[in-house]
Design a protein around this motif. Structure first.
Motif, short mmCIF file in Angstrom:
data_model
loop_
_atom_site.label_atom_id
_atom_site.label_comp_id
_atom_site.label_asym_id
_atom_site.label_seq_id
_atom_site.Cartn_x
_atom_site.Cartn_y
_atom_site.Cartn_z
N ASN A 20 0.82 -1.21 0.00
CA ASN A 20 0.00 0.00 0.00
C ASN A 20 0.86 1.26 0.00
OD1 ASN A 20 -2.73 -0.76 -0.26
ND2 ASN A 20 -2.75 -1.48 1.86
N ALA A 21 1.97 1.24 0.71
CA ALA A 21 2.89 2.39 0.68
C ALA A 21 3.48 2.56 -0.72
CB ALA A 21 3.99 2.23 1.73
N ILE A 22 3.82 1.44 -1.35
CA ILE A 22 4.33 1.49 -2.73
C ILE A 22 3.24 2.00 -3.67
CG2 ILE A 22 5.04 0.02 -4.68
CD1 ILE A 22 6.66 -1.59 -2.54
N LEU A 23 2.02 1.56 -3.46
CA LEU A 23 0.92 2.03 -4.28
C LEU A 23 0.70 3.53 -4.12
CD1 LEU A 23 -1.36 1.32 -6.25
CD2 LEU A 23 -2.78 0.72 -4.25
N ALA A 24 0.76 4.03 -2.91
CA ALA A 24 0.63 5.47 -2.67
C ALA A 24 1.75 6.23 -3.38
CB ALA A 24 0.63 5.76 -1.17
N ASP A 25 2.97 5.72 -3.26
CA ASP A 25 4.11 6.34 -3.95
C ASP A 25 3.90 6.30 -5.46
OD1 ASP A 25 5.48 6.93 -1.61
OD2 ASP A 25 6.77 5.15 -1.72
N THR A 26 3.34 5.22 -5.95
CA THR A 26 3.13 5.07 -7.39
C THR A 26 2.14 6.11 -7.89
OG1 THR A 26 3.66 2.72 -7.22
CG2 THR A 26 2.47 3.43 -9.19
N PHE A 27 1.05 6.30 -7.16
CA PHE A 27 0.10 7.35 -7.55
C PHE A 27 0.74 8.73 -7.48
CE2 PHE A 27 -3.47 4.29 -6.79
CZ PHE A 27 -4.09 4.46 -8.01
N LEU A 41 3.94 9.47 -7.79
CA LEU A 41 4.90 9.55 -8.88
C LEU A 41 4.19 9.74 -10.22
CD1 LEU A 41 7.84 9.49 -9.83
CD2 LEU A 41 7.68 6.99 -9.87
N TYR A 42 3.07 9.06 -10.39
CA TYR A 42 2.28 9.24 -11.61
C TYR A 42 1.85 10.70 -11.76
CZ TYR A 42 -1.86 9.50 -14.53
OH TYR A 42 -2.77 9.91 -15.47
N LEU A 43 1.28 11.26 -10.70
CA LEU A 43 0.78 12.63 -10.79
C LEU A 43 1.92 13.63 -10.99
CD1 LEU A 43 -1.70 14.36 -10.89
CD2 LEU A 43 -1.61 14.54 -8.40
N GLU A 74 3.05 4.12 -18.04
CA GLU A 74 3.62 2.89 -17.47
C GLU A 74 3.40 2.85 -15.96
OE1 GLU A 74 7.59 0.74 -18.51
OE2 GLU A 74 8.05 2.26 -16.97
N ILE A 75 3.63 3.97 -15.31
CA ILE A 75 3.46 4.05 -13.85
C ILE A 75 2.00 3.78 -13.48
CG2 ILE A 75 3.52 5.62 -11.87
CD1 ILE A 75 5.95 7.00 -13.37
N LEU A 76 1.07 4.45 -14.16
CA LEU A 76 -0.35 4.25 -13.86
C LEU A 76 -0.74 2.80 -14.12
CD1 LEU A 76 -3.02 5.51 -12.98
CD2 LEU A 76 -3.46 6.04 -15.39
N ASN A 108 9.30 -7.05 -11.56
CA ASN A 108 8.96 -6.37 -12.81
C ASN A 108 8.89 -4.86 -12.63
OD1 ASN A 108 8.74 -8.71 -14.43
ND2 ASN A 108 6.73 -9.12 -13.55
N PHE A 109 8.31 -4.41 -11.53
CA PHE A 109 8.18 -2.98 -11.30
C PHE A 109 9.52 -2.32 -10.96
CE2 PHE A 109 3.60 -4.09 -10.16
CZ PHE A 109 3.20 -3.94 -11.48
N ILE A 110 10.40 -3.07 -10.31
CA ILE A 110 11.75 -2.56 -10.07
C ILE A 110 12.45 -2.34 -11.40
CG2 ILE A 110 14.05 -3.18 -9.18
CD1 ILE A 110 12.50 -4.72 -6.90
N ASP A 111 12.34 -3.30 -12.29
CA ASP A 111 12.95 -3.17 -13.61
C ASP A 111 12.40 -1.96 -14.36
OD1 ASP A 111 14.69 -4.27 -15.77
OD2 ASP A 111 12.76 -4.53 -16.80
#
Length: 178
Positions: free
Chosen positions: A36-43, A45-47, A74-76, A155-158
């Motif tokens: 969930n922390a990674i998901l929050a960071d992903t959102f 980073l997307y924005l 890709e991030i989204l 995969n997401f690290i790559d």
């Protein structure tokens, strides 16, 4: 008027959302928290990537604009896989922008103007940090024998490393005088 039992409501809701898994309750809690922390960071980073995509200017506008749009997509694209993994193991995931704000570690950039080279450098560092945090979560998955979450993270690290590489190469200064 009847007394509302919030704990009872929460327990019934949790029971309705629980998913059977062979992971321990500690593993579900720990891995769900990390994802969930990674998901929050992903959102976040997307924005930020879209913000810079919308506001980039200068002589390399077209190249940067297109690259940032590609990276944002890709991030989204990874968000649903991360959230669904949390649900598959029996956890619950993000519910709102406010929830993202509480968990995100990627810093927002609300500046009125950011130089394009600074945009790219900031995103490069954010992607490197994202990869590092995913490696930490990967180790946690390994501790709990959650091979599927670890594999997803690989995969997401790559992808994050590839974005960092492109951002680095885009900002590299030429040393040749030819």
């Amino acid at each position: 008027m009847a007394k509302v039992d919030n704990q009872g409501v929460k327990k019934r809701a949790k029971a309705r959302l629980s998913t059977r898994t062979d992971l321990s309750s500690d593993a579900v809690r720990d891995i769900s928290g990390a994802l969930n922390a990674i998901l929050a960071d992903t959102f976040a980073l997307y924005l930020k990537t879209k913000n810079f995509h919308w506001h980039v200017s200068g002589p390399h506008f077209r190249d940067y604009h297109l690259m940032l749009d590609e990276q944002a997509a890709e991030i989204l694209g990874s968000t649903d896989e991360i959230a669904e993994r949390v649900r598959k193991i029996g956890g619950t995931t993000l519910r709102s922008i406010g929830h993202i704000g509480k968990l995100q570690r990627v810093l927002d950039n609300d500046a009125d103007y950011v130089d394009p080279q600074d945009m790219l450098a900031e995103l490069r560092e954010d992607n490197l940090q994202a990869a590092a945090r995913m490696r930490e979560a990967h180790s946690l998955c390994d501790e709990h024998d959650d091979v599927a979450s670890a594999s997803l993270l690989e995969n997401f690290i790559d992808q994050a490393e590839r974005r960092s590489w492109f951002l680095f190469e885009t900002t590299r200064r030429s040393n040749s005088s030819a």
